[in-house]
Design an enzyme around this catalytic site. Structure first.
Site, PDB file in Angstrom:
ATOM      1  N   TYR A  66       0.846  -1.205   0.000  1.00 30.96           N
ATOM      2  CA  TYR A  66       0.000   0.000   0.000  1.00 30.96           C
ATOM      3  C   TYR A  66       0.881   1.255   0.000  1.00 30.96           C
ATOM      4  CZ  TYR A  66      -4.428   2.497   0.648  1.00 30.96           C
ATOM      5  OH  TYR A  66      -5.534   3.296   0.474  1.00 30.96           O
TER       6      TYR A  66
ATOM      7  N   LYS B 287      -3.544   8.371   3.120  1.00 30.02           N
ATOM      8  CA  LYS B 287      -4.771   8.111   3.894  1.00 30.02           C
ATOM      9  C   LYS B 287      -4.641   8.653   5.317  1.00 30.02           C
ATOM     10  CE  LYS B 287      -7.396   5.951   0.855  1.00 30.02           C
ATOM     11  NZ  LYS B 287      -8.467   6.719   0.170  1.00 30.02           N
TER      12      LYS B 287
HETATM   13  P1  NAD Z   1     -12.646   3.117  -8.145  1.00 27.69           P
HETATM   14  O1  NAD Z   1     -11.536   2.929  -9.103  1.00 27.69           O
HETATM   15  O2  NAD Z   1     -13.967   2.630  -8.540  1.00 27.69           O
HETATM   16  O3  NAD Z   1     -12.750   4.630  -7.702  1.00 27.69           O
HETATM   17  C1  NAD Z   1     -11.642   5.500  -7.624  1.00 27.69           C
HETATM   18  C2  NAD Z   1     -12.104   6.801  -8.225  1.00 27.69           C
HETATM   19  O4  NAD Z   1     -11.111   7.808  -8.121  1.00 27.69           O
HETATM   20  C3  NAD Z   1     -12.444   6.662  -9.716  1.00 27.69           C
HETATM   21  O5  NAD Z   1     -13.775   7.049  -9.913  1.00 27.69           O
HETATM   22  C4  NAD Z   1     -11.489   7.629 -10.381  1.00 27.69           C
HETATM   23  O6  NAD Z   1     -12.079   8.247 -11.503  1.00 27.69           O
HETATM   24  C5  NAD Z   1     -11.279   8.607  -9.252  1.00 27.69           C
HETATM   25  N1  NAD Z   1     -10.100   9.486  -9.459  1.00 27.69           N
HETATM   26  C6  NAD Z   1      -8.798   9.167  -9.497  1.00 27.69           C
HETATM   27  N2  NAD Z   1      -8.064  10.253  -9.795  1.00 27.69           N
HETATM   28  C7  NAD Z   1      -8.942  11.279  -9.948  1.00 27.69           C
HETATM   29  C8  NAD Z   1      -8.820  12.645 -10.307  1.00 27.69           C
HETATM   30  N3  NAD Z   1      -7.620  13.219 -10.550  1.00 27.69           N
HETATM   31  N4  NAD Z   1      -9.937  13.414 -10.379  1.00 27.69           N
HETATM   32  C9  NAD Z   1     -11.152  12.860 -10.143  1.00 27.69           C
HETATM   33  N5  NAD Z   1     -11.334  11.576  -9.819  1.00 27.69           N
HETATM   34  C10 NAD Z   1     -10.238  10.796  -9.735  1.00 27.69           C
HETATM   35  O7  NAD Z   1     -12.150   2.413  -6.785  1.00 27.69           O
HETATM   36  P2  NAD Z   1     -12.753   2.389  -5.301  1.00 27.69           P
HETATM   37  O8  NAD Z   1     -12.112   1.217  -4.670  1.00 27.69           O
HETATM   38  O9  NAD Z   1     -14.214   2.502  -5.344  1.00 27.69           O
HETATM   39  O10 NAD Z   1     -12.116   3.687  -4.646  1.00 27.69           O
HETATM   40  C11 NAD Z   1     -12.876   4.710  -4.037  1.00 27.69           C
HETATM   41  C12 NAD Z   1     -12.247   5.134  -2.711  1.00 27.69           C
HETATM   42  O11 NAD Z   1     -12.347   4.048  -1.792  1.00 27.69           O
HETATM   43  C13 NAD Z   1     -10.775   5.492  -2.787  1.00 27.69           C
HETATM   44  O12 NAD Z   1     -10.518   6.601  -1.954  1.00 27.69           O
HETATM   45  C14 NAD Z   1     -10.102   4.267  -2.204  1.00 27.69           C
HETATM   46  O13 NAD Z   1      -8.863   4.589  -1.628  1.00 27.69           O
HETATM   47  C15 NAD Z   1     -11.106   3.890  -1.151  1.00 27.69           C
HETATM   48  N6  NAD Z   1     -11.024   2.521  -0.637  1.00 27.69           N
HETATM   49  C16 NAD Z   1     -11.012   1.446  -1.493  1.00 27.69           C
HETATM   50  C17 NAD Z   1     -10.931   0.162  -0.987  1.00 27.69           C
HETATM   51  C18 NAD Z   1     -10.879  -1.040  -1.898  1.00 27.69           C
HETATM   52  O14 NAD Z   1     -10.396  -2.086  -1.469  1.00 27.69           O
HETATM   53  N7  NAD Z   1     -11.381  -0.963  -3.121  1.00 27.69           N
HETATM   54  C19 NAD Z   1     -10.873  -0.034   0.414  1.00 27.69           C
HETATM   55  C20 NAD Z   1     -10.889   1.080   1.257  1.00 27.69           C
HETATM   56  C21 NAD Z   1     -10.958   2.352   0.717  1.00 27.69           C
HETATM   57  O1  0WE Z   2      -7.021   2.834  -1.772  1.00 25.36           O
HETATM   58  C1  0WE Z   2      -7.013   1.814  -2.452  1.00 25.36           C
HETATM   59  C2  0WE Z   2      -6.609   1.860  -3.907  1.00 25.36           C
HETATM   60  C3  0WE Z   2      -5.546   2.878  -4.099  1.00 25.36           C
HETATM   61  C4  0WE Z   2      -4.948   2.998  -5.467  1.00 25.36           C
HETATM   62  C5  0WE Z   2      -4.987   2.015  -6.458  1.00 25.36           C
HETATM   63  C6  0WE Z   2      -4.357   2.242  -7.680  1.00 25.36           C
HETATM   64  C7  0WE Z   2      -4.312   1.217  -8.765  1.00 25.36           C
HETATM   65  C8  0WE Z   2      -4.111   1.837 -10.126  1.00 25.36           C
HETATM   66  C9  0WE Z   2      -4.266   4.164  -5.701  1.00 25.36           C
HETATM   67  N1  0WE Z   2      -3.638   4.389  -6.878  1.00 25.36           N
HETATM   68  C10 0WE Z   2      -3.687   3.461  -7.852  1.00 25.36           C
HETATM   69  N2  0WE Z   2      -3.000   3.733  -9.021  1.00 25.36           N
HETATM   70  C11 0WE Z   2      -3.124   2.951 -10.122  1.00 25.36           C
HETATM   71  O2  0WE Z   2      -2.455   3.212 -11.149  1.00 25.36           O
HETATM   72  N3  0WE Z   2      -7.384   0.630  -1.868  1.00 25.36           N
HETATM   73  C12 0WE Z   2      -7.685   0.626  -0.447  1.00 25.36           C
HETATM   74  C13 0WE Z   2      -7.407  -0.659  -2.573  1.00 25.36           C
HETATM   75  C14 0WE Z   2      -6.081  -1.296  -2.339  1.00 25.36           C
HETATM   76  O3  0WE Z   2      -5.009  -0.937  -3.068  1.00 25.36           O
HETATM   77  C15 0WE Z   2      -3.935  -1.644  -2.569  1.00 25.36           C
HETATM   78  C16 0WE Z   2      -4.342  -2.450  -1.504  1.00 25.36           C
HETATM   79  C17 0WE Z   2      -5.717  -2.227  -1.341  1.00 25.36           C
HETATM   80  C18 0WE Z   2      -6.609  -2.833  -0.314  1.00 25.36           C
HETATM   81  C19 0WE Z   2      -2.599  -1.620  -2.970  1.00 25.36           C
HETATM   82  C20 0WE Z   2      -1.680  -2.423  -2.313  1.00 25.36           C
HETATM   83  C21 0WE Z   2      -2.082  -3.210  -1.243  1.00 25.36           C
HETATM   84  C22 0WE Z   2      -3.413  -3.248  -0.829  1.00 25.36           C
END
Ligand code: NAD
Ligand code: 0WE
Length: 263
Positions: free
Chosen positions: A157, A164
């Protein structure tokens, strides 16, 4: 009758129908909220427009959070179409992919660190600043999405961890600043969910399995689980809650040694 009847919600971060933001949008629409969505770029426009149709959203606007002019334009348009705003959901996170693997110390660059902070943490403050005049005095609510990696170190991460952590501290400072005008600010710390942002992350399957085994609920969470908690936090049922980070992770954060190997 829904718990968000007559509420207007702007939801930032829908990229697909697997997005956490989409789980929140659906749950909020189901509870009576009127929804506005944004899309990051032209590539995502059609998909977000399809989502808008499903949740009855008539306002769909472009927003790249790194562009001040986009942020201004979104709220200028919302002011034109709606008289005010009750709910703002921020579900945006990004770091350069190369920095989300391997050694944190070796692989983190000055530019990557700055990008992660800008898009994943500062953008929430920027949106709050621009939304403030529209939300003042309406008992409004701001919500963002965070992850356990902001509190604890875990593999890969990396640079997103400090981003975060900054986002979570920003939640507390925003709550402190906006509380006197009736606006609450909270975060949901979600467990891992397979979304676009999780695609291409090495061993994500393994992480999901590990989480499901170790979590007290013995399963992973879904965007629907997160959506329901989001509805609660942005509803009047959470009228006394601000500056809070709520874990929606099946209880994973609350245990140390757990899972089949120890039972
Ligand atoms: P996702 O890819 O569906 O959403 C990420 C969003 O960020 C996308 O809609 C993308 O367009 C947007 N984004 C990135 N750069 C941007 C920019 N410059 N301007 C506007 N939008 C931008 O993935 P997700 O997992 O739904 O992520 C949403 C949030 O949830 C994130 O903050 C992520 O860190 C958090 N999160 C995800 C997980 C997981 O495991 N998927 C767990 C905990 C928290
Ligand atoms: O916040 C996230 C996703 C964050 C994320 C993911 C990407 C993939 C594509 C931020 N930047 C990028 N850039 C890219 O080009 N999560 C909480 C999901 C997530 O991401 C991980 C996790 C988990 C959970 C990455 C490494 C280890 C665990």
């Amino acid at each position: 009758m829904g718990v968000l009847d007559n509420k207007r919600a702007l939801i930032v971060g829908v990229a697909s129908n697997r997005s956490i933001a989409w789980g929140i949008a659906e749950a909020m629409a189901q509870q009576g909220a009127e929804i506005a969505l944004t899309y990051q770029n032209e590539k995502l426009k059609t998909r977000v427009e399809q989502c808008a149709e499903v949740c009855g959203s008539k306002v769909v606007l472009p927003l790249d959070v790194t562009r001040d002019e986009d942020v201004e334009a979104v709220f200028a348009e919302l002011e034109r179409q709606w008289d005010g705003l009750d709910i703002l959901v921020h579900a945006v996170g990004f770091a350069p992919r190369e920095e989300l693997a391997g050694s944190f110390v070796d692989n983190t660059t000055r530019a990557g660190f700055a990008t992660a902070q800008d898009i994943s943490a500062y953008s929430f403050v920027a949106l709050a600043k621009a939304a403030r005049p529209l939300m003042r005095g309406r008992n409004g609510s701001l919500l963002t999405l965070t992850y356990l990696g902001g509190e604890r170190a875990l593999p890969n991460y990396n640079v997103m961890g400090p981003a975060k952590a900054a986002l979570e501290a920003s939640v507390r400072y925003m709550a402190y600043d906006l509380g006197p005008e009736g606006t609450r600010v909270n975060a949901i710390s979600a467990g891992p969910i397979r979304t676009l942002a999780a695609s291409g992350i090495g061993d994500f399957r393994k992480m999901l399995d590990y989480n499901a085994q170790a979590a007290p609920l013995r399963r992973n969470v879904t965007p629907e689980d997160v959506g329901k908690a989001g509805v609660f936090l942005c509803s009047d049922f959470a009228s006394g809650i601000t500056g809070e980070i709520v874990h929606v992770d099946g209880g994973f954060h609350s245990v140390a040694l757990s899972g089949a190997e120890f039972e």
